[in-house]
Write a protein that holds these residues in place. Structure first.
Motif, PDB file in Angstrom:
ATOM      1  N   TRP A  44      60.716  75.603  41.933  1.00 25.92           N
ATOM      2  CA  TRP A  44      60.604  74.574  40.891  1.00 25.92           C
ATOM      3  C   TRP A  44      60.142  73.239  41.469  1.00 25.92           C
ATOM      4  O   TRP A  44      59.587  72.402  40.758  1.00 25.92           O
ATOM      5  CB  TRP A  44      61.947  74.394  40.172  1.00 25.92           C
ATOM      6  N   MET A  45      60.337  73.038  42.769  1.00 30.04           N
ATOM      7  CA  MET A  45      59.894  71.788  43.387  1.00 30.04           C
ATOM      8  C   MET A  45      58.371  71.728  43.504  1.00 30.04           C
ATOM      9  O   MET A  45      57.792  70.651  43.631  1.00 30.04           O
ATOM     10  CB  MET A  45      60.534  71.611  44.765  1.00 30.04           C
ATOM     11  N   MET A  73      56.578  69.033  36.687  1.00 29.38           N
ATOM     12  CA  MET A  73      57.840  68.500  36.171  1.00 29.38           C
ATOM     13  C   MET A  73      57.894  68.566  34.657  1.00 29.38           C
ATOM     14  O   MET A  73      58.971  68.736  34.072  1.00 29.38           O
ATOM     15  CB  MET A  73      58.030  67.049  36.621  1.00 29.38           C
ATOM     16  N   LEU A 132      60.471  67.050  30.017  1.00 27.58           N
ATOM     17  CA  LEU A 132      60.865  67.509  31.344  1.00 27.58           C
ATOM     18  C   LEU A 132      61.088  69.015  31.345  1.00 27.58           C
ATOM     19  O   LEU A 132      61.755  69.560  30.459  1.00 27.58           O
ATOM     20  CB  LEU A 132      62.146  66.789  31.781  1.00 27.58           C
ATOM     21  N   ASN A 133      60.516  69.675  32.328  1.00 24.94           N
ATOM     22  CA  ASN A 133      60.681  71.119  32.479  1.00 24.94           C
ATOM     23  C   ASN A 133      62.155  71.459  32.700  1.00 24.94           C
ATOM     24  O   ASN A 133      62.833  70.829  33.512  1.00 24.94           O
ATOM     25  CB  ASN A 133      59.834  71.574  33.681  1.00 24.94           C
ATOM     26  N   TYR A 173      63.065  72.366  36.309  1.00 26.79           N
ATOM     27  CA  TYR A 173      63.059  71.191  37.172  1.00 26.79           C
ATOM     28  C   TYR A 173      64.293  70.331  36.926  1.00 26.79           C
ATOM     29  O   TYR A 173      64.918  69.828  37.875  1.00 26.79           O
ATOM     30  CB  TYR A 173      61.792  70.367  36.938  1.00 26.79           C
ATOM     31  N   ALA A 174      64.659  70.170  35.658  1.00 34.31           N
ATOM     32  CA  ALA A 174      65.847  69.365  35.322  1.00 34.31           C
ATOM     33  C   ALA A 174      67.101  69.979  35.930  1.00 34.31           C
ATOM     34  O   ALA A 174      67.961  69.264  36.463  1.00 34.31           O
ATOM     35  CB  ALA A 174      65.986  69.244  33.812  1.00 34.31           C
ATOM     36  N   VAL A 232      67.076  69.246  39.706  1.00 30.09           N
ATOM     37  CA  VAL A 232      67.487  67.875  40.001  1.00 30.09           C
ATOM     38  C   VAL A 232      68.998  67.746  39.874  1.00 30.09           C
ATOM     39  O   VAL A 232      69.664  67.099  40.694  1.00 30.09           O
ATOM     40  CB  VAL A 232      66.777  66.874  39.068  1.00 30.09           C
ATOM     41  N   CYS A 246      62.419  60.987  46.348  1.00 34.60           N
ATOM     42  CA  CYS A 246      61.256  61.105  45.459  1.00 34.60           C
ATOM     43  C   CYS A 246      59.967  60.938  46.264  1.00 34.60           C
ATOM     44  O   CYS A 246      59.988  60.522  47.427  1.00 34.60           O
ATOM     45  CB  CYS A 246      61.329  60.084  44.321  1.00 34.60           C
ATOM     46  N   TYR A 257      62.986  62.024  38.148  1.00 35.12           N
ATOM     47  CA  TYR A 257      62.421  62.433  36.870  1.00 35.12           C
ATOM     48  C   TYR A 257      60.989  61.931  36.694  1.00 35.12           C
ATOM     49  O   TYR A 257      60.162  62.598  36.070  1.00 35.12           O
ATOM     50  CB  TYR A 257      63.278  61.920  35.712  1.00 35.12           C
ATOM     51  N   GLY A 271      59.040  62.916  40.936  1.00 32.17           N
ATOM     52  CA  GLY A 271      59.153  64.216  41.583  1.00 32.17           C
ATOM     53  C   GLY A 271      59.642  64.089  43.017  1.00 32.17           C
ATOM     54  O   GLY A 271      59.797  62.988  43.536  1.00 32.17           O
TER      55      GLY A 271
END
Length: 318
Positions: free
Chosen positions: A10-11, A15, A23-24, A27-28, A31, A54, A73, A76
């Motif tokens: 996911w990184m 995003m 926001l995906n 990804y959320a 985080v 970030c 957010y 990235g």
């Protein structure tokens, strides 16, 4: 950990959801996983601040927790930071079914990091020297030459630059940082002398900042990471080393090795700095932080599937 086809994929993905522009979800969640881990560190619980990984800050700033959320957010993660070793994670905690894949290996540059770990580096260097001499550090009765050198370095590592300066800034950490800057930007020794002279002049009196490049060299040399200077042909045809060490002309282009000077000491047209790898590998294996990832490909276990090249027979044969 991520349940994707490879470790923390996911990184690498977008995003934002391309359809909703929000926001995906994956990804959320990632985080949230990172922030949950990072916020468990005692220093974060105490200060309510942490290093922001970030793509803009790149672990170079300690900022408030709520600001880190916003940065991740909007910006990235920085590339390649898939093992969060600066935020409490260790490689041994990572599932072997999810190989650790990085896009690039990069040591984060931070204001604080140059100071953090300097004492540990000194202790590593001293411990290795004592072991090679067959001595028990805990039973030393009278300081020998190595012990005196160690205590001198330890003083340089612990002593603040000046009274009231920020924690972690010492003569040794400053010398290490300046040497890194000199290397990264290929600065001349005279330029480093000018920088040290200026910084020392603007700091409060009785500061311990190294005043010259020579003083920096003396401080850093104690860590045991030696180097060799080897003469090189001015056209880079060859190096004057081993069987060619005594040559005075290049065996390819026949250009002379030394300049014509009136001094007694010969001056070569060009030199290179050779950094022997053995001592540097020793330092990597002496640190728990770096030894774990280096040994990971040998020590990790899989369930019989090839989830990383090191699981294959060809790798082990190699």
């Amino acid at each position: 950990m991520s349940s994707s086809s490879y470790f923390r994929s996911w990184m690498d993905g977008p995003m934002l959801d391309p359809e909703s522009n929000l926001l995906n979800d994956e990804y959320a969640r990632g985080v949230g996983e990172f922030m949950e881990l990072a916020c468990q560190q005692p220093i974060v619980l105490q200060t309510r601040k942490l290093k922001c990984p970030c793509s803009i800050c790149r672990n170079s700033h300690n900022i408030r927790i709520d600001l880190v959320w916003g940065h991740l957010y909007s910006n990235g993660f920085m590339p390649g930071y898939k093992i969060w070793f600066l935020h409490g994670e260790r490689p041994e905690y990572i599932s072997s079914s999810e190989p650790y894949i990085v896009d690039s290996v990069e040591e984060p540059r931070t204001e604080v990091d140059y100071g953090v770990g300097t004492v540990e580096m000194v202790n590593d260097a001293y411990r290795e020297n004592m072991q090679s001499m067959g001595q028990n550090v805990d039973r030393l009765e009278e300081p020998n030459a190595e012990a005196c050198k160690f205590f001198s370095m330890l003083d340089a590592a612990k002593q603040p630059l000046y009274e009231g300066c920020r924690e972690g800034h010492s003569a040794l950490s400053s010398a290490s940082r300046l040497m890194t800057i000199k290397t990264d930007y290929n600065l001349a020794e005279e330029c480093v002398d000018a920088i040290t002279d200026f910084v020392k002049d603007i700091l409060p009196e009785d500061n311990h900042f190294p005043g010259t490049y020579y003083e920096i060299q003396k401080l850093v040399a104690g860590l045991g990471l030696s180097y060799q200077m080897i003469d090189v042909c001015e056209d880079n045809c060859m190096i004057y080393w081993r069987e060619d060490e005594d040559r005075t002309r290049c065996r390819f282009c026949q250009k002379p090795r030394y300049q014509e000077t009136s001094g007694r000491v010969p001056v070569p047209y060009k030199r290179m700095w050779y950094l022997p790898i053995t001592e540097r590998l020793k330092r990597l294996y002496q640190s728990e932080r770096t030894a774990g990832p280096i040994r990971w490909h040998t020590e990790h276990r899989s369930n019989g599937e090839i989830t990383h090249p090191s699981d294959a027979k060809a790798w082990r044969h190699f």
